[in-house]
Design a protein around this motif. Sequence first.
Motif, PDB file in Angstrom:
ATOM      1  N   ALA A   1     -30.862   5.135 -40.032  1.00  0.00           N
ATOM      2  CA  ALA A   1     -30.243   6.353 -39.512  1.00  0.00           C
ATOM      3  C   ALA A   1     -28.837   6.543 -40.071  1.00  0.00           C
ATOM      4  N   GLU A   2     -28.100   5.454 -40.218  1.00  0.00           N
ATOM      5  CA  GLU A   2     -26.734   5.543 -40.732  1.00  0.00           C
ATOM      6  C   GLU A   2     -26.714   6.023 -42.179  1.00  0.00           C
TER       7      GLU A   2
ATOM      8  N   LEU B   1     -33.912   3.988 -50.064  1.00  0.00           N
ATOM      9  CA  LEU B   1     -33.865   4.347 -48.647  1.00  0.00           C
ATOM     10  C   LEU B   1     -35.204   4.020 -47.982  1.00  0.00           C
ATOM     11  N   ARG B   2     -36.271   4.184 -48.728  1.00  0.00           N
ATOM     12  CA  ARG B   2     -37.618   3.918 -48.224  1.00  0.00           C
ATOM     13  C   ARG B   2     -37.802   2.476 -47.783  1.00  0.00           C
TER      14      ARG B   2
ATOM     15  N   LEU C   1     -25.032   9.434 -43.740  1.00  0.00           N
ATOM     16  CA  LEU C   1     -24.059   9.424 -44.832  1.00  0.00           C
ATOM     17  C   LEU C   1     -24.524  10.310 -45.987  1.00  0.00           C
ATOM     18  N   ARG C   2     -25.802  10.251 -46.310  1.00  0.00           N
ATOM     19  CA  ARG C   2     -26.337  11.131 -47.356  1.00  0.00           C
ATOM     20  C   ARG C   2     -26.157  12.593 -46.973  1.00  0.00           C
TER      21      ARG C   2
ATOM     22  N   LEU D   1     -29.235  -4.949 -48.553  1.00  0.00           N
ATOM     23  CA  LEU D   1     -29.497  -3.619 -49.104  1.00  0.00           C
ATOM     24  C   LEU D   1     -28.736  -2.551 -48.328  1.00  0.00           C
ATOM     25  N   ALA D   2     -28.793  -2.615 -47.006  1.00  0.00           N
ATOM     26  CA  ALA D   2     -28.115  -1.619 -46.177  1.00  0.00           C
ATOM     27  C   ALA D   2     -26.609  -1.632 -46.419  1.00  0.00           C
ATOM     28  N   ASP D   3     -26.040  -2.827 -46.572  1.00  0.00           N
ATOM     29  CA  ASP D   3     -24.598  -2.924 -46.801  1.00  0.00           C
ATOM     30  C   ASP D   3     -24.215  -2.323 -48.145  1.00  0.00           C
TER      31      ASP D   3
END
Length: 245
Positions: free
Chosen positions: A124-125, A113-114, A129-130, A59-61
């Motif tokens: 945090a990254e 994001l949640r 970016l947002r 998901l993060a990627d």
Amino acid sequence: MIVDLTDRDTDAGRRIRTAAVLLFARRGYAATSIRDLGKAVNMTNAGIYHHVTSKEALLADLMRVAQRELIEATERMLAPYERPADRLALLISSLTAVHALTPMTSRVMDGELRSLTPGSAAHAEIIALRDAYEDHWKHALADGVEQGVFRVADEKLTRLALMSMCTGTSEWYRPDGDSTLEQVCAEFVAIGLAAVRAPASDSASDPASDQAPVEATVTADFALLPEFPWEPHASNDPRPDEARR
């Protein structure tokens, strides 16, 4: 390009990412398991873990790459323009188009994001970016107010309202609908610019007035928008057409 999720001749990483976006957008991240991903791409759990370290890392990627590409595309489009009205028009039309053309990726970017662990490096990254993307909106609005071409009572609320208008296309836009995407973008730009100018009634009819309406002459070039190769095609979704958004 349509990705066949079960075609072993197609890059496995791309198949996994396409299935992840499809399932995260449809079911939600929390309701999707590694087993679900494996079933979608005809792989074992071990096979999935050969390509991704964890569901959260996947998901993060997806969010990291998508946010970076959105920022890079936005900066390329904004670079030639200085007028706040032109910059805001580009921001409105590009965000609208991205959400209309890649609705499932957009839903994951906007809504999951949640699901990242609070306090983690990935969390945090993505927030950073947002923030970097939203800074373009903040600066366009602030410059317009400072130059006297925008009248905005609350810049934050205005920004959130305009961005929500744009991102909503991921939920309702259809290519075969009543309006083309170009028409939707043009109408949203008109709505957005009308919302931020609001010239005083006694100056609106005076062409020489600083508060006279200013037309934006630019809209986003769709060819410059970010491309997300893992965005699922309608054929990847087994639900009937009426059940799809």
